[in-house]
Design a protein around this motif. Structure first.
Motif, PDB file in Angstrom:
ATOM      1  N   GLY A   1      13.911  53.960   1.913  1.00 45.95           N
ATOM      2  CA  GLY A   1      14.913  54.633   1.107  1.00 45.95           C
ATOM      3  C   GLY A   1      15.230  53.778  -0.109  1.00 45.95           C
ATOM      4  N   VAL A   2      15.225  54.385  -1.297  1.00 46.91           N
ATOM      5  CA  VAL A   2      15.505  53.663  -2.538  1.00 46.91           C
ATOM      6  C   VAL A   2      16.542  54.438  -3.335  1.00 46.91           C
ATOM      7  N   GLY A   3      17.617  53.769  -3.695  1.00 46.74           N
ATOM      8  CA  GLY A   3      18.638  54.347  -4.567  1.00 46.74           C
ATOM      9  C   GLY A   3      18.690  53.559  -5.853  1.00 46.74           C
ATOM     10  N   ALA A   4      18.517  54.238  -6.992  1.00 49.21           N
ATOM     11  CA  ALA A   4      18.358  53.522  -8.254  1.00 49.21           C
ATOM     12  C   ALA A   4      19.216  54.097  -9.369  1.00 49.21           C
ATOM     13  N   GLY A   5      19.692  53.221 -10.231  1.00 48.24           N
ATOM     14  CA  GLY A   5      20.271  53.618 -11.503  1.00 48.24           C
ATOM     15  C   GLY A   5      21.557  54.403 -11.438  1.00 48.24           C
ATOM     16  N   GLN A   6      22.305  54.269 -10.357  1.00 48.52           N
ATOM     17  CA  GLN A   6      23.562  55.006 -10.244  1.00 48.52           C
ATOM     18  C   GLN A   6      24.725  54.192 -10.811  1.00 48.52           C
ATOM     19  N   MET A   7      25.797  54.899 -11.143  1.00 48.74           N
ATOM     20  CA  MET A   7      26.951  54.231 -11.733  1.00 48.74           C
ATOM     21  C   MET A   7      27.760  53.470 -10.697  1.00 48.74           C
ATOM     22  N   SER A   8      27.588  53.799  -9.402  1.00 50.25           N
ATOM     23  CA  SER A   8      28.261  53.045  -8.344  1.00 50.25           C
ATOM     24  C   SER A   8      27.259  52.680  -7.269  1.00 50.25           C
ATOM     25  N   ARG A   9      27.491  51.545  -6.643  1.00 51.16           N
ATOM     26  CA  ARG A   9      26.621  51.084  -5.573  1.00 51.16           C
ATOM     27  C   ARG A   9      26.730  52.002  -4.341  1.00 51.16           C
ATOM     28  N   LEU A  10      27.912  52.567  -4.163  1.00 52.20           N
ATOM     29  CA  LEU A  10      28.115  53.518  -3.067  1.00 52.20           C
ATOM     30  C   LEU A  10      27.179  54.716  -3.217  1.00 52.20           C
TER      31      LEU A  10
END
Length: 529
Positions: A435-444
């Motif tokens: 799972g990869v979460g990228a480039g969001q304004m919050s870490r949550l």
């Protein structure tokens, strides 16, 4: 100022002798007198090309180990004199200054000398003085003088002379003058950059960058933007130095994404075992290690099969037939690898639009360099992010310590997070991103998105639970609040790697302990904006 100006006399002084004899013979056959210096004159003479030594014109011998030979009024006057200015013509006649209509110069190999690791004094001796001075003089006077600084322009020069009965056109001279100034500018940039490094000056008062055109691109990020690709002359393996074996011309976005893919997979040196990275829009959709490249590819693909479609695949080893077959099962834009065997290339040949690039090696992630980015009115410069950590750099901050298997996944996740746009959250299990979460304004949000992607893939693959269950999670910067960490825990993560350093670290550690997580701090962050 006439459009056409006949070439009757040329001055040739080149460090790179490639094509010199053929050029000299061609000019002499057209009745053009040749002036030359040192090694260039000797090489031409040895092949029977008639040459007049520059020292005969200046009345001075070459001296000081060749440092002084062309810096003389009879040379620079011949380059700079305006032929339609009576005072200039009178000065030439009064001081016996011959007109020079063509200058052919390429410079001492300073960049190559530096790249070869030469010592300071050797580099200094390879800084050309007379060459740039003559080039700039000839380029300034392009109304009358043709200046050639690249071997690649020898043939166009001869074609121009043939087309105009021994003359060159103003437009041709103007174009070559621009090339000449770009060359001296790039040369000076190379010298100043090297000297700043030699002085350990990380913020020199003036900073210059230069490159050589590698490709004019069809367009930039979008069709209404023009774009070009330039090489900086470094020998770092990657997209700029790669050989393209097949497929359409690379686009702006292809080059950008391929660079991101290869830099990421190069974090895993061949000694670390086979590794594969799949990139989409400069972010990894999946990264994995395996016993073989095929296994690594399948594990990387299973992280996010949706995003892998139309992506870039980078490998840290020689592409084989089995892996090539698997890659061609879906649409892939570019594949980049240190090499590819004949069987793999035959398989790729069936996909005529698939680009295959080989680099003859991986890039060393510890090699220093600089990155720069334009902003309105200027540009930002920084050291390349070569930060690396090992087991000894980790500090366990929770009651539970990670196991050896968990530590391996934590370090793997950390390497990947370095190449994910901030805010970055990366879940890893058994040497593969899940799972990869990228480039969001919050870490949550990054933690939540990565977990949701894992859930979607579990459903698509018919798994009883998402692969984030029992995973290691990496955060490129500290958790400012416990919420992002708790979201990762809810997704099933059992271990966490993060820089630490938040005002609320105690809060986050307490939340990790309560959730039964093992967490380590790196004291290093990897923002990638």
């Amino acid at each position: 100022m006439p459009d056409l100006h006949k070439v009757t006399r040329a001055l040739i002084s080149v460090s790179d002798k490639k094509g010199l004899i053929e050029l000299g013979q061609a000019l002499a056959s057209r009745g053009i007198e040749i002036l030359s210096t040192g090694g260039s004159a000797a090489a031409l003479r040895a092949e029977g090309v008639p040459v007049r030594d520059v020292s005969d014109v200046t009345g001075f011998p070459e001296m000081m180990d060749g440092r002084v030979k062309t810096l003389h009024p009879r040379i620079h006057g011949g380059l700079l004199a305006l032929r339609d200015n009576d005072a200039h013509v009178a000065a030439m006649q009064g001081h016996d200054i011959p007109e020079i209509d063509l200058l052919v110069v390429n410079l001492y190999p300073f960049e190559e000398t530096v790249a070869g690791g030469a010592d300071y004094d050797t580099c200094i001796e390879n800084i050309d003085i007379g060459g740039p001075a003559m080039i700039r003089a000839a380029a300034k006077n392009h109304a009358f003088v043709t200046v050639v600084v690249d071997v690649a322009d020898y043939e166009p020069l001869l074609a121009e002379l043939d087309a105009n009965d021994g003359a060159t056109s103003y437009a041709f001279r103007q174009t070559l003058a621009q090339v000449a100034y770009a060359r001296t500018g790039a040369y000076d940039a190379a010298v100043s950059t090297w000297m700043a490094g030699a002085l350990n000056d990380v913020a020199p008062r003036r900073r210059a960058f230069a490159g050589t055109l590698a490709q004019t691109l069809r367009y930039g990020e979008n069709p209404h933007q023009s774009a070009s690709f330039y090489r900086d002359g470094s020998d770092r393996p990657g997209v700029a130095s790669a050989v393209q074996h097949q497929g359409k011309e690379l686009s702006y976005n292809n080059i950008n994404d391929t660079d991101a893919a290869f830099e990421l997979v190069s974090e895993f040196l061949p000694g670390d075992g086979p590794a594969v990275a799949i990139i989409k829009h400069a972010n990894p959709s999946g990264v994995a290690r395996g016993a073989t490249l095929l296994e690594a590819y399948k594990k990387a693909y299973d992280c996010d099969r949706t995003s892998a479609f139309g992506g870039i695949v980078a490998l840290n080893g020689k592409l084989d037939a089995e892996t090539a077959e698997a890659i061609t099962e879906i649409f892939t834009e570019v594949v980049i690898a240190p090499g590819a065997d004949d069987a793999a290339r035959e398989i790729f040949a069936r996909k005529k639009n698939l680009r295959l690039l080989t680099t003859n090696g991986v890039a060393n992630p510890a090699t220093p360099g600089i990155t720069y980015r334009q902003v309105a009115g200027g540009f930002l410069v920084q050291d390349k992010d070569t930060g690396m950590i090992g087991l000894d750099d980790l500090r366990v901050v929770t009651r539970r310590e990670p196991t050896q298997d968990e530590l391996r996944d934590l370090l793997f996740a950390w390497k990947v997070a370095k190449h994910v746009k901030s805010n970055a959250i990366v879940y890893v299990k058994d040497g593969a991103t899940v799972g990869v979460g990228a480039g969001q304004m919050s870490r949550l949000d990054s933690a939540l998105i990565a977990a949701k992607k894992a859930e979607r893939m579990a459903e698509a693959m018919g798994l009883p639970a998402p692969l984030t269950k029992g995973s290691a999670v990496a955060s490129d910067a500290f958790f400012p609040f416990a919420d992002g960490l708790l979201e990762a825990a809810a997704a099933g993560a059992s271990t966490v790697i993060q820089p630490g350093g938040s005002m609320r670290d105690d809060e986050v550690i307490a939340a990790a302990d309560e959730a039964g997580l093992a967490m380590v701090f790196t004291s290093m962050r990897h923002f990638r904006h």
